[in-house]
Design a protein around this motif. Structure first.
Motif, PDB file in Angstrom:
ATOM      1  N   TRP A  15       0.190  14.546  74.773  1.00 37.03           N
ATOM      2  CA  TRP A  15      -0.784  15.201  73.876  1.00 37.03           C
ATOM      3  C   TRP A  15      -0.896  14.583  72.478  1.00 37.03           C
ATOM      4  CZ3 TRP A  15       2.032  18.693  77.021  1.00 37.03           C
ATOM      5  CH2 TRP A  15       1.274  19.538  77.841  1.00 37.03           C
ATOM      6  N   MET A  16      -0.164  13.500  72.184  1.00 34.18           N
ATOM      7  CA  MET A  16      -0.413  12.884  70.871  1.00 34.18           C
ATOM      8  C   MET A  16      -1.884  12.514  70.828  1.00 34.18           C
ATOM      9  SD  MET A  16       2.836  10.442  70.192  1.00 34.18           S
ATOM     10  CE  MET A  16       4.434  11.044  70.711  1.00 34.18           C
ATOM     11  N   PRO A  17      -2.531  12.654  69.682  1.00 39.30           N
ATOM     12  CA  PRO A  17      -3.983  12.504  69.681  1.00 39.30           C
ATOM     13  C   PRO A  17      -4.430  11.095  70.084  1.00 39.30           C
ATOM     14  CG  PRO A  17      -3.118  12.536  67.444  1.00 39.30           C
ATOM     15  CD  PRO A  17      -1.981  12.892  68.340  1.00 39.30           C
ATOM     16  N   MET A  18      -5.388  11.029  71.000  1.00 38.42           N
ATOM     17  CA  MET A  18      -6.023   9.734  71.290  1.00 38.42           C
ATOM     18  C   MET A  18      -7.028   9.512  70.164  1.00 38.42           C
ATOM     19  SD  MET A  18      -6.608   9.813  75.414  1.00 38.42           S
ATOM     20  CE  MET A  18      -6.969   8.053  75.516  1.00 38.42           C
ATOM     21  N   ASN A  19      -6.592   8.789  69.140  1.00 30.91           N
ATOM     22  CA  ASN A  19      -7.430   8.603  67.955  1.00 30.91           C
ATOM     23  C   ASN A  19      -8.543   7.590  68.193  1.00 30.91           C
ATOM     24  OD1 ASN A  19      -5.982  10.389  66.256  1.00 30.91           O
ATOM     25  ND2 ASN A  19      -4.357   8.855  66.055  1.00 30.91           N
ATOM     26  N   ARG A  20      -9.598   7.734  67.390  1.00 33.20           N
ATOM     27  CA  ARG A  20     -10.749   6.796  67.367  1.00 33.20           C
ATOM     28  C   ARG A  20     -11.494   6.737  68.699  1.00 33.20           C
ATOM     29  NH1 ARG A  20     -10.114   7.702  62.269  1.00 33.20           N
ATOM     30  NH2 ARG A  20      -7.919   7.460  61.838  1.00 33.20           N
ATOM     31  N   GLY A  33      -5.069  -0.548  62.920  1.00 28.24           N
ATOM     32  CA  GLY A  33      -6.023   0.025  63.890  1.00 28.24           C
ATOM     33  C   GLY A  33      -5.503  -0.057  65.310  1.00 28.24           C
ATOM     34  N   LYS A  34      -4.248   0.424  65.530  1.00 28.19           N
ATOM     35  CA  LYS A  34      -3.683   0.319  66.888  1.00 28.19           C
ATOM     36  C   LYS A  34      -3.944   1.559  67.730  1.00 28.19           C
ATOM     37  CE  LYS A  34       1.013   1.454  65.263  1.00 28.19           C
ATOM     38  NZ  LYS A  34       0.973   2.892  65.488  1.00 28.19           N
ATOM     39  N   SER A  35      -4.827   2.440  67.244  1.00 31.82           N
ATOM     40  CA  SER A  35      -5.113   3.673  67.982  1.00 31.82           C
ATOM     41  C   SER A  35      -5.648   3.395  69.383  1.00 31.82           C
ATOM     42  CB  SER A  35      -6.172   4.482  67.244  1.00 31.82           C
ATOM     43  OG  SER A  35      -5.701   4.838  65.989  1.00 31.82           O
ATOM     44  N   MET A  36      -5.460   4.415  70.231  1.00 33.76           N
ATOM     45  CA  MET A  36      -5.851   4.257  71.635  1.00 33.76           C
ATOM     46  C   MET A  36      -7.350   3.971  71.781  1.00 33.76           C
ATOM     47  SD  MET A  36      -3.501   7.274  73.174  1.00 33.76           S
ATOM     48  CE  MET A  36      -1.974   7.724  72.359  1.00 33.76           C
ATOM     49  N   GLY A  37      -8.178   4.653  70.972  1.00 35.68           N
ATOM     50  CA  GLY A  37      -9.632   4.438  71.082  1.00 35.68           C
ATOM     51  C   GLY A  37     -10.010   3.005  70.759  1.00 35.68           C
TER      52      GLY A  37
END
Ligand SMILES: Cc1cc2nc3c(=O)[nH]c(=O)nc-3n(C[C@H](O)[C@H](O)[C@H](O)COP(=O)(O)OP(=O)(O)OC[C@H]3O[C@@H](n4cnc5c(N)ncnc54)[C@H](O)[C@@H]3O)c2cc1C
Length: 442
Positions: free
Chosen positions: A61-66, A396-400
């Protein structure tokens, strides 16, 4: 209804030949495989674990950002995934938090994420196999021709016109002899390794009031200090995420204290130790939460730890362009843009650089050249094992963002197959047109 017979064409029993082969089904590999198959390439996705999603699935559940840009759709694979998750209703996802690192994201239930990803791949007629780690590669005169997956029946050989390495660890590129680097330039230290965990029976309102430092004397750093005084194994930092299940929260942390990036997740012994210590960190945190108590966690229970440790950084594969922190800071614009990266520069607590926390204003371009593995034909790389400096990866290593880079690699691979050229021989405008066909917003 799911029937083994109907699925036979999508689940290869043996090796085979494909247009595009993607190794690794994390956010990047999912984006790559979905994009390539939706553009008509006969695509195979090979995943080492028993589920897709990579860190998005194991980080609970960690946020999938971007997944969005300023609250609006990024189109393409992002829109498909978001719509599918939302179709499952509030049990599957809820709006993500907004902090200096997080934003434009969703907290996603890991099981719904796996289901959504598999459904979308199946609908695009993408072949896939789980429990199939890519372990070796066959290179002929500088061109990658085949890969081998390990199975209980022995190694299986797969050929393809274009391969995409989305293994996070650069496992395929390494096997093919690509040039790689690990960790911070100079000392090789990497961002922390974290075993996330989920807690149940939580009084969320009181916990998040404490976390946001409302009406509370105790701070999170007091909690860490008190835990250490009591002899518990404590990380340097903790953060909490709401989930889709009432009374359940997900806990992120900075991994093992004292190591400060010295553990290298490429070494099985280090990865094993990080998992072992992560389990103790979770158990000790719960014990401490009861004893202090931490507001809202007085009666919490440990539900689960992640299926494996979350690895933020291992190999970075050298491509024709290397993305740097300067690109992020300057909001770089490139004619051969194939994806955009948004968000923060975040080293997750690795010392130095973190203090600076440079803002990434309105994002920057990721160029096509940064997908083309140097010195090899037929191989693209996407995701966290891509072509960056250490700080370039952090920017900018977010999942999105990783999904966007994967989508670009999938589009390029499908394009190369359709035009019967190598990826390097494509004009970037051809890739941009393919991305437009997918509905991607650059
Ligand atoms: C603890 C932690 C917390 C994070 N928190 C957030 C957050 O809150 N929000 C956010 O947006 N981002 C977060 N990130 C960053 C983000 O998760 C990663 O940057 C992103 O998942 C990278 O995507 P990827 O597909 O490149 O790699 P991964 O997600 O690592 O996926 C790689 C996939 O490849 C598979 N694989 C590995 N080797 C092989 C092989 N040889 N053959 C076949 N398959 C293989 C793996 O099993 C995995 O499924 C976090 C990262 C970590 C580690």
């Amino acid at each position: 209804m799911l029937h083994r017979g109907d699925m036979r064409a999508l689940l290869p029993e043996d090796g085979g030949d494909y247009d595009v082969l993607v190794a690794g089904a994390g956010p990047a590999g999912f984006g790559a495989a979905l994009a390539a198959s939706r553009l008509g390439a006969r695509t195979l996705l090979l995943e080492a674990r028993g589920f897709p999603g990579g860190i998005a699935a194991t980080s609970l559940w960690m946020p999938m950002n971007r997944l969005f840009k300023d609250g609006t759709s990024r189109g393409g694979v992002h829109e498909l995934l978001v719509r599918r998750l939302q179709r499952f209703g509030p049990a599957a996802c809820r709006p993500g938090k907004v902090t200096w690192t997080d934003g434009d994201g969703l907290h996603v239930h890991p099981e719904y994420l796996k289901e959504a990803m598999l459904e979308l791949l199946e609908e695009a007629r993408c072949s896939y196999r789980l429990y199939s780690p890519v372990v070796d590669a066959e290179v002929e005169e500088g061109t990658l021709r085949a890969v081998y997956a390990a199975t209980p029946e022995g190694r299986q050989r797969f050929t393809a016109r274009v391969f995409i390495d989305c293994t996070g660890d650069g496992a395929l590129s390494f096997a093919a002899g690509a040039k790689t680097a690990v960790g911070r330039e100079g000392d090789g230290r990497t961002m922390p390794i974290t075993l996330g965990f989920a807690l149940g029976n939580v009084d969320e309102e009181r916990l998040f009031a404490f976390y946001d430092q409302k009406n509370t004397e105790l701070s999170l750093s007091d909690v860490v200090d008190r835990g250490r005084e009591k002899g518990y194994l404590m990380s340097n930092w903790y953060s909490f995420d709401r989930t889709t299940v009432p009374g359940v929260v997900s806990v992120n942390n900075g991994g093992l204290p004292g190591e400060d990036g010295a553990l290298n997740a490429l070494h099985p012994a280090d990865r094993t130790f990080a998992h072992r210590a992560g389990l103790r960190l979770a158990l000790d945190f719960v014990q401490l939460a009861h004893e202090l108590p931490i507001p809202g966690l007085e009666h919490c229970a440990l539900l689960e730890t992640g299926a494996s440790v979350g690895v933020r950084e291992t190999r970075r594969v050298r491509c024709d362009y290397v993305v740097t922190l300067e690109d992020a800071k300057n909001g770089a614009r490139f004619p051969d843009v194939v994806a955009r990266r948004y968000g923060a520069v975040d080293q997750a607590g690795l010392s130095d650089g973190e203090g600076e926390r440079p803002a990434m204003q309105s994002g920057y371009d990721f160029p096509y050249r940064a997908l083309l593995v140097s010195g090899l034909e037929g191989l693209l790389v996407a995701g966290r094992c891509g072509s960056y400096t250490h700080m370039g990866l952090a920017a900018g290593k977010s999942m999105g963002n990783m999904m966007a880079i994967g989508q670009a690699a999938g589009a390029a691979a499908a394009c190369a197959c359709a035009l019967e050229r190598t990826p390097r021989a494509l004009h970037y405008k051809e890739v941009q047109i393919a991305l437009t066909v997918l509905g991607a917003v650059l």
